[in-house]
Scaffold this active site. Structure first.
Site, PDB file in Angstrom:
ATOM      1  N   ASN A   1      50.716  -3.047 -13.516  1.00  0.00           N
ATOM      2  CA  ASN A   1      50.698  -4.380 -12.899  1.00  0.00           C
ATOM      3  C   ASN A   1      51.626  -5.428 -13.511  1.00  0.00           C
ATOM      4  OD1 ASN A   1      48.569  -3.643 -11.082  1.00  0.00           O
ATOM      5  ND2 ASN A   1      47.213  -3.688 -12.845  1.00  0.00           N
ATOM      6  N   TYR A   2      52.009  -5.257 -14.772  1.00  0.00           N
ATOM      7  CA  TYR A   2      52.759  -6.341 -15.418  1.00  0.00           C
ATOM      8  C   TYR A   2      54.135  -5.950 -15.935  1.00  0.00           C
ATOM      9  CZ  TYR A   2      48.385  -8.909 -15.239  1.00  0.00           C
ATOM     10  OH  TYR A   2      47.260  -9.541 -14.800  1.00  0.00           O
TER      11      TYR A   2
END
Length: 561
Positions: free
Chosen positions: A518-519
């Protein structure tokens, strides 16, 4: 494909056709020889009551069922579903005996694992048929894979951390709960016989295919396209492009908020300190509670005085802020951080004459902070800072830790260490897995066996060397070469096992997956793999490679975030 033209009017598709979600199969009664006991006596339960009893029985050997909060929530929800007669009889959870039900499901699970190959193949084919029908949609003429096309089966809510709702009943999703989204001219999905949809709509500004509200947190659940689909890939790519834009303005933003630490306007002063925390510590903005969420979770803007302690001197460091609060998913955030002197002074000022339960940033709200971030850069939110800082940290750590001459396992250890630095920054923790000790012992046993094997091989090598010294013929020389190779091979295997053990130990309380998915801009990892000759499948599994197909296609070894 990734650079196909984009539309600016918010329209995501013209045509969308699918079969709706696949519902969890109905509950099957327990066989007659499997009993539930109350107060030592067998008791026949009604269908709904029995089904819920099986949810608890299946979890008997899990730590959850030992927790008071889990037991109380379960029992309260279970009583609500009982018949009046059952309610009169079943008064205490302590008098309930689920052992026979637990054993039945444990044996069933083992039998499932031991099925003959042909049976397993049959089950696999049935699953593929379901996937074929429900797992794909037609979107603007393209056949695209759907992500989670099955509704979650009913069960008991587990939650993360010490969630106050753990043990509550997750109800069965019915067609009457589901909103279907498809194009007007498409064949509308058929609900299961005897049922109807809650609503059928045609909203082409969203990419979800079906949605419903789950009963525990009141959160919306969606059937979405698979991460590997074009629309999802574009969204992902745009997310990282916005974070890359921040790279160009971040130093200006940092100078600005540092100057604002001394502002005469209290609003600006609080905002600048909050922004410093969001930037430096990757804190979430806060106020992100789900509807009906009862857990006392906070983010940066909703921090209270009781969540921080100030230490002018601590552990040989100055101006240390000690944070202790529950963040998203009730995961505890605990950190001691030295901060700049002006930030420390400001915090003292913000806490003055306040009670522990008062807001630390009483002049700040998430919406005003987000509005300010929008003014600083188009599309900027607290999450963009998180994505930017995570990605830039990964890139810097990989540059610092990777040695070109290392073996692939050693390079992977460096990669995981870089990823770990990011997970620590983002506070992605997990409890040490229950099987950790056992699997570490097994690994240690393998290492010990390999050491013995190496000692044996070295002794053999010594023997053949002596033999060759005496004979000096071709045969004995070949024997020496062979044994040398064997020793090298075993040394390599031992090094690999030792690295695996180090990695496992360092990872036991860190969840690497969240930041990786996600990051972290996947192009950083793809470029690193290409540059250092590491196979991409060592970093991303098959599902992740599908999700990041766009990055694998786009990034060469020179890519820089």
């Amino acid at each position: 494909m990734w650079e196909e033209e984009k539309r600016d009017d918010g329209v995501k598709w013209q045509q969308l056709e699918h079969h709706g979600p696949y519902f969890a199969p109905p509950y099957e009664r327990l066989p007659d020889h499997v009993h539930f006991y109350y107060n030592g006596k067998p008791m026949k339960l009604s269908l709904a009551t029995e089904e819920i009893a099986t949810f608890y029985a299946k979890m008997l050997d899990h730590e959850y069922t030992t927790k008071d909060i889990f037991q109380n929530n379960f029992f309260n929800d279970w009583i609500k579903e009982m018949t009046p007669e059952e309610r009169k009889k079943i008064r205490e959870l302590g008098k309930c005996n689920f052992e026979e039900i637990h054993t039945y499901f444990a044996e069933k699970h083992e039998a499932q694992k031991a099925l003959p190959k042909e049976e397993k193949q049959k089950l696999k084919e049935e699953a593929e048929k379901i996937q074929e029908k429900y797992g794909y949609c037609i979107i603007d003429g393209h056949r695209e894979k759907i992500g989670n096309f099955k509704t979650e089966p009913p069960g008991l809510f587990r939650g993360r951390g010490n969630h106050p709702k753990m043990g509550m009943l997750k109800k069965r999703v019915m067609p009457e709960d589901v909103i279907i989204n498809c194009s007007k001219d498409s064949a509308i999905p058929q609900p299961p016989p005897g049922h109807k949809w809650k609503e059928v709509r045609c909203d082409n500004t969203v990419t979800w295919l079906a949605s419903w509200t789950e009963n525990i947190q009141g959160a919306l659940k969606y059937v979405m396209l698979n991460p590997s689909s074009k629309l999802k890939g574009e969204k992902d790519w745009q997310k990282y492009e916005v974070a890359r834009c921040l790279k160009g303005v971040v130093s200006k933003i940092r100078s600005q908020y540092r100057a604002d630490w001394k502002s005469k306007d209290m609003k600006i002063r609080q905002r600048s300190v909050a922004l410093y925390f969001i930037d430096k510590l990757a804190l979430r903005a806060g106020n992100e509670k789900e509807e009906g969420e009862t857990a006392d979770t906070v983010g940066c803007c909703s921090l209270r005085v009781e969540h921080i302690s100030l230490h002018p001197h601590l552990d040989g460091k100055e101006n240390v802020v000690e944070f202790d609060f529950l963040g998203k998913d009730s995961i505890r955030y605990y950190n001691k951080v030295p901060v700049e002197k002006q930030v420390f002074k400001n915090l003292q000022l913000f806490m003055k004459k306040k009670n522990p339960g008062d807001d630390l940033f009483d002049w700040l709200s998430t919406s005003s902070l987000n509005k300010h971030l929008q003014d600083l850069m188009d599309g900027l939110t607290a999450k963009v800072f998180r994505t930017y800082n995570a990605s830039i940290t990964l890139q810097e750590q990989l540059e610092a830790l990777t040695n070109e001459d290392d073996s692939v396992p050693a390079k992977l250890l460096s990669y995981n260490r870089a990823n770990r630095a990011v997970a620590i920054l983002c506070n992605h923790q997990r409890a040490t897995p229950k099987t950790f000790e056992k699997s570490m012992q097994n690994l240690q046993a393998k290492i010990d066996a390999k050491k013995d094997q190496l000692a044996e091989a070295k002794a053999e090598l010594k023997r053949v060397k002596a033999d060759h010294k005496a004979k000096k013929d071709v045969k004995s020389k070949t024997a020496v070469e062979k044994k040398k190779k064997m020793v090298e091979k075993i040394e390599e295997q031992l090094a690999k096992l030792n690295m695996h053990a180090t990695d496992k130990e360092e990872n036991k309380q860190i969840a690497l997956g969240t930041s990786k998915l996600n990051y972290l801009d996947p192009r950083i990892s793809v470029a690193w793999c290409k540059k250092f000759g590491v196979p991409i499948e060592k970093i991303y599994n098959k599902t992740q490679r599908e999700k990041f197909a766009w990055a694998i296609a786009m990034a060469d070894e020179d890519f820089e975030f």
